[in-house]
Motif scaffolding. Structure first.
Motif, PDB file in Angstrom:
ATOM      1  N   MET A   1       0.846  -1.193   0.000  1.00 50.93           N
ATOM      2  CA  MET A   1       0.000   0.000   0.000  1.00 50.93           C
ATOM      3  C   MET A   1       0.874   1.231   0.000  1.00 50.93           C
ATOM      4  O   MET A   1       1.843   1.313   0.736  1.00 50.93           O
ATOM      5  N   TYR A  43       0.046   6.807   5.895  1.00 55.05           N
ATOM      6  CA  TYR A  43      -0.486   5.523   5.435  1.00 55.05           C
ATOM      7  C   TYR A  43      -1.872   5.356   6.037  1.00 55.05           C
ATOM      8  O   TYR A  43      -2.031   5.434   7.253  1.00 55.05           O
ATOM      9  N   ALA A  45      -4.430   2.770   6.882  1.00 56.89           N
ATOM     10  CA  ALA A  45      -4.812   1.376   7.058  1.00 56.89           C
ATOM     11  C   ALA A  45      -6.245   1.374   7.578  1.00 56.89           C
ATOM     12  O   ALA A  45      -6.692   2.354   8.175  1.00 56.89           O
ATOM     13  N   THR A  47      -7.350  -0.032  10.021  1.00 53.57           N
ATOM     14  CA  THR A  47      -7.310   0.035  11.476  1.00 53.57           C
ATOM     15  C   THR A  47      -6.993   1.430  11.991  1.00 53.57           C
ATOM     16  O   THR A  47      -7.284   1.736  13.153  1.00 53.57           O
ATOM     17  N   GLY A  48      -6.372   2.266  11.184  1.00 55.37           N
ATOM     18  CA  GLY A  48      -6.023   3.596  11.644  1.00 55.37           C
ATOM     19  C   GLY A  48      -5.085   4.274  10.653  1.00 55.37           C
ATOM     20  O   GLY A  48      -4.754   3.717   9.603  1.00 55.37           O
ATOM     21  N   THR A  49      -4.678   5.477  10.995  1.00 55.71           N
ATOM     22  CA  THR A  49      -3.811   6.267  10.131  1.00 55.71           C
ATOM     23  C   THR A  49      -2.443   6.408  10.788  1.00 55.71           C
ATOM     24  O   THR A  49      -2.354   6.737  11.977  1.00 55.71           O
ATOM     25  N   ILE A  50      -1.403   6.163  10.016  1.00 51.86           N
ATOM     26  CA  ILE A  50      -0.044   6.199  10.547  1.00 51.86           C
ATOM     27  C   ILE A  50       0.727   7.287   9.814  1.00 51.86           C
ATOM     28  O   ILE A  50       0.728   7.344   8.585  1.00 51.86           O
ATOM     29  N   ARG A  52       4.430   8.765   9.179  1.00 53.06           N
ATOM     30  CA  ARG A  52       5.832   8.352   9.286  1.00 53.06           C
ATOM     31  C   ARG A  52       6.763   9.472   8.837  1.00 53.06           C
ATOM     32  O   ARG A  52       6.414  10.277   7.968  1.00 53.06           O
ATOM     33  N   ASP A  57      11.401   6.940   7.921  1.00 55.18           N
ATOM     34  CA  ASP A  57      10.293   5.965   7.846  1.00 55.18           C
ATOM     35  C   ASP A  57       9.703   5.581   9.201  1.00 55.18           C
ATOM     36  O   ASP A  57       8.730   4.844   9.266  1.00 55.18           O
ATOM     37  N   VAL A  59       7.690   5.784  12.826  1.00 55.34           N
ATOM     38  CA  VAL A  59       6.350   6.294  13.119  1.00 55.34           C
ATOM     39  C   VAL A  59       6.436   7.586  13.930  1.00 55.34           C
ATOM     40  O   VAL A  59       7.063   7.633  14.992  1.00 55.34           O
ATOM     41  N   VAL A  62       0.120   8.186  15.363  1.00 52.83           N
ATOM     42  CA  VAL A  62      -0.924   7.218  15.012  1.00 52.83           C
ATOM     43  C   VAL A  62      -2.258   7.831  15.392  1.00 52.83           C
ATOM     44  O   VAL A  62      -2.424   8.357  16.492  1.00 52.83           O
ATOM     45  N   VAL A  64      -6.335   6.902  15.517  1.00 50.47           N
ATOM     46  CA  VAL A  64      -7.377   5.880  15.430  1.00 50.47           C
ATOM     47  C   VAL A  64      -8.700   6.518  15.817  1.00 50.47           C
ATOM     48  O   VAL A  64      -8.802   7.158  16.863  1.00 50.47           O
ATOM     49  N   TRP A  71      -8.249   8.482  19.137  1.00 57.67           N
ATOM     50  CA  TRP A  71      -6.974   8.262  19.813  1.00 57.67           C
ATOM     51  C   TRP A  71      -5.883   8.885  18.964  1.00 57.67           C
ATOM     52  O   TRP A  71      -5.808   8.634  17.764  1.00 57.67           O
ATOM     53  N   SER A  73      -1.703   9.325  19.066  1.00 58.20           N
ATOM     54  CA  SER A  73      -0.385   9.147  19.673  1.00 58.20           C
ATOM     55  C   SER A  73       0.616   9.975  18.892  1.00 58.20           C
ATOM     56  O   SER A  73       0.668   9.902  17.659  1.00 58.20           O
TER      57      SER A  73
END
Lengths: 84, 197
Positions: A1, A43, A45, A47-50, A52, A57, A59, A62, A64, A71, A73
């Protein structure tokens, strides 16, 4: 992805911060490089957004969004700065 | 007399009992990635178990597979509401990997190439409940699906089945992994819909 740049999360972060976080400059806690959040790699996903670091590269953040809460982080960001 | 009929299809509308609540059956295999896909050559792949005392045991690709491969048929359930039923897998059970490693730990953190982590209670990795898997549906795992090796813990939501796995750290406390630090359940039982905190 594949990934997109940090401006793609401007909308989600606008729900949390009263300023445009993508224009803020952060320092990566992993490699120490600095850059605008808008230039980071995002990115999506299911499940959530990351977010980077564009340099190493690792993290930076994050995000969610669950049915009942958001959430965020920022464990990979060592400080944010923005013009007043 | 009823004025409502179920039509003429005769097809059952009963829900597949293999599907946990909130899940929908898929026939393809969706890819969820939180970052770049690591490309790991089996020649350099290794697996490390670190106990709560810091003692480490390492296996190479050939050494780990030589512990004994098993064939598994199981369903997988992603927290994003899809389930893929009756997949076939081949891997080495964690029972064989952890046999002979002295520990009193209650939990394990799986680690992956690329930095991903996820926590699982140690007893739920044992007794035929988890594997380090190398193949799915008869073919070696592609990198986008976690190859060359991923953890397989099919009784928990699939984010616990860490892609590109390269080790376990045994822990006294149930420390949260990557997604667990951001709101996802420390446990993740799909039959109880343990999706979030």
């Amino acid at each position: 992805m594949g990934h997109v740049d940090g401006n793609a999360i401007a909308g989600s972060l606008a729900e949390i911060f009263p300023f445009d976080v993508t224009a803020a400059v952060g320092r990566c806690a992993h490699c120490g490089s600095t850059g605008m959040i808008g230039d980071a790699m995002v990115y999506f996903a299911a499940t959530g957004t990351i977010v980077r670091c564009a340099n190493c590269d690792e993290v930076l953040a994050v995000l969610v969004e669950t049915p009942s809460r958001i959430w965020l982080s920022l464990s990979g960001v060592r400080g944010l700065t923005l013009p007043t | 007399m009823s004025f409502i009929t179920r039509g003429f299809s005769g097809r059952s509308r009963e829900r597949d009992p293999r599907l946990p609540p909130g899940q929908t059956k898929v026939d393809d295999w969706p890819v969820l990635s939180a970052g770049p896909t690591p490309k790991v050559d089996p020649e350099v792949w290794s697996f490390t178990v670190t106990t709560e005392t810091g003692a480490q045991t390492h296996w190479s690709w050939d050494e780990l597979r030589a512990l004994g491969l098993e064939d598994i048929e199981t369903d997988i359930h992603c927290v994003t509401h899809w389930s893929k039923l009756a997949m076939t897998w081949r891997g080495v059970p964690l029972d064989k990997i952890l046999a002979g490693i002295p520990t009193h730990a209650g939990y394990a953190m799986a680690h992956s190439y690329g930095g991903y982590t996820t926590n699982v209670p140690l007893p739920e990795l044992l007794n035929g409940q988890s594997w380090v898997a190398f193949e799915a549906d008869g073919t070696p795992l592609e990198p986008e699906h976690g190859g060359p090796a991923r953890l397989l813990v099919p009784h928990l939501y699939f984010w616990k089945s860490a892609k590109w796995v390269n080790g376990l750290t045994l822990m006294d406390s149930n420390d949260p992994g990557f997604w667990e630090q951001s709101g996802y359940s420390l446990h993740g039982d799909p039959w109880k819909e343990e999706r979030y905190w």
